[in-house]
Motif scaffolding. Structure first.
Motif, PDB file in Angstrom:
ATOM      1  N   ARG A 177     -44.483  86.674  31.126  1.00 28.82           N
ATOM      2  CA  ARG A 177     -43.671  87.827  31.470  1.00 28.82           C
ATOM      3  C   ARG A 177     -44.551  89.021  31.788  1.00 28.82           C
ATOM      4  NH1 ARG A 177     -39.799  88.678  26.669  1.00 28.82           N
ATOM      5  NH2 ARG A 177     -39.201  90.564  27.831  1.00 28.82           N
ATOM      6  N   ASP A 178     -44.025  89.873  32.651  1.00 28.58           N
ATOM      7  CA  ASP A 178     -44.669  91.136  32.995  1.00 28.58           C
ATOM      8  C   ASP A 178     -43.634  92.230  32.733  1.00 28.58           C
ATOM      9  OD1 ASP A 178     -45.770  93.393  34.167  1.00 28.58           O
ATOM     10  OD2 ASP A 178     -46.603  92.312  35.862  1.00 28.58           O
ATOM     11  N   THR A 189     -35.786  88.456  24.407  1.00 30.45           N
ATOM     12  CA  THR A 189     -36.264  87.118  24.711  1.00 30.45           C
ATOM     13  C   THR A 189     -35.683  86.673  26.040  1.00 30.45           C
ATOM     14  OG1 THR A 189     -36.533  86.478  22.402  1.00 30.45           O
ATOM     15  CG2 THR A 189     -36.207  84.700  23.989  1.00 30.45           C
ATOM     16  N   MET A 190     -36.543  86.107  26.877  1.00 30.35           N
ATOM     17  CA  MET A 190     -36.115  85.578  28.165  1.00 30.35           C
ATOM     18  C   MET A 190     -36.243  84.065  28.139  1.00 30.35           C
ATOM     19  SD  MET A 190     -35.161  88.110  30.002  1.00 30.35           S
ATOM     20  CE  MET A 190     -35.008  87.215  31.558  1.00 30.35           C
ATOM     21  N   VAL A 250     -39.997  87.710  34.544  1.00 21.52           N
ATOM     22  CA  VAL A 250     -40.477  86.537  33.820  1.00 21.52           C
ATOM     23  C   VAL A 250     -40.756  85.440  34.846  1.00 21.52           C
ATOM     24  CG1 VAL A 250     -38.140  85.670  33.381  1.00 21.52           C
ATOM     25  CG2 VAL A 250     -40.022  84.956  31.906  1.00 21.52           C
ATOM     26  N   TYR A 251     -41.784  84.665  34.564  1.00 19.50           N
ATOM     27  CA  TYR A 251     -42.222  83.626  35.487  1.00 19.50           C
ATOM     28  C   TYR A 251     -42.177  82.261  34.811  1.00 19.50           C
ATOM     29  CZ  TYR A 251     -44.256  87.756  37.718  1.00 19.50           C
ATOM     30  OH  TYR A 251     -44.440  88.992  38.283  1.00 19.50           O
ATOM     31  N   LEU A 258     -32.208  83.268  32.123  1.00 20.66           N
ATOM     32  CA  LEU A 258     -31.257  83.861  31.189  1.00 20.66           C
ATOM     33  C   LEU A 258     -31.841  85.103  30.528  1.00 20.66           C
ATOM     34  CD1 LEU A 258     -28.629  83.798  29.519  1.00 20.66           C
ATOM     35  CD2 LEU A 258     -29.827  82.314  27.887  1.00 20.66           C
ATOM     36  N   TYR A 259     -31.171  86.210  30.748  1.00 22.33           N
ATOM     37  CA  TYR A 259     -31.342  87.443  29.966  1.00 22.33           C
ATOM     38  C   TYR A 259     -30.151  87.456  29.022  1.00 22.33           C
ATOM     39  CZ  TYR A 259     -31.243  92.448  28.922  1.00 22.33           C
ATOM     40  OH  TYR A 259     -31.208  93.667  28.279  1.00 22.33           O
ATOM     41  N   PRO A 260     -30.318  87.802  27.764  1.00 24.60           N
ATOM     42  CA  PRO A 260     -29.207  87.652  26.811  1.00 24.60           C
ATOM     43  C   PRO A 260     -27.858  88.094  27.352  1.00 24.60           C
ATOM     44  CG  PRO A 260     -31.132  88.445  25.669  1.00 24.60           C
ATOM     45  CD  PRO A 260     -31.507  88.420  27.134  1.00 24.60           C
TER      46      PRO A 260
END
Length: 111
Positions: free
Chosen positions: A71-72, A33-34, A78-79, A96-98
């Motif tokens: 996201r791509d 999840t982003m 992520v946009y 945020l990336y975990p």
């Protein structure tokens, strides 16, 4: 080593649009999840939007209907498309990336 690079901020007038980007390297982007957060001076950092691995999204009430998160996975990116911007959207926006934050990108909306 995970690197999170967020970008795309700028200065716009009320009602304008901006698109933020966040590219992750070194991690398992496609299964995580982003999220986008923001922090205005004197305020706590707050969640703006999230997108999970399946593309399900969640938005803060203040931006729902105006912002779009996407996201791509092929680009590990992520946009955050921000439309109908308001002065109260002025803040530093963080990806945020975990467990890992980007450095932030400044968004300023003039009235």
């Amino acid at each position: 080593q995970v690197h999170v690079l967020d970008s795309g901020g700028g200065f716009v007038q009320t009602g304008g649009s901006l698109k933020l980007s966040c590219t992750v390297s070194g991690g398992a982007f496609d299964i995580n999840t982003m999220a986008w957060y923001r922090q205005a001076p004197g305020n706590q950092r707050e969640m703006v939007a999230t997108i999970n691995r399946y593309g399900a999204t969640n938005f803060a009430a203040a931006v729902r209907g105006r912002f779009i998160i996407s996201r791509d996975n092929a680009k590990n990116t992520v946009y955050l498309q921000m439309n109908d911007l308001k002065p109260e959207d002025t803040a530093t926006y963080y990806c945020l990336y975990p467990g890992y934050w980007g450095r932030g990108t400044q968004v300023t909306v003039s009235s």
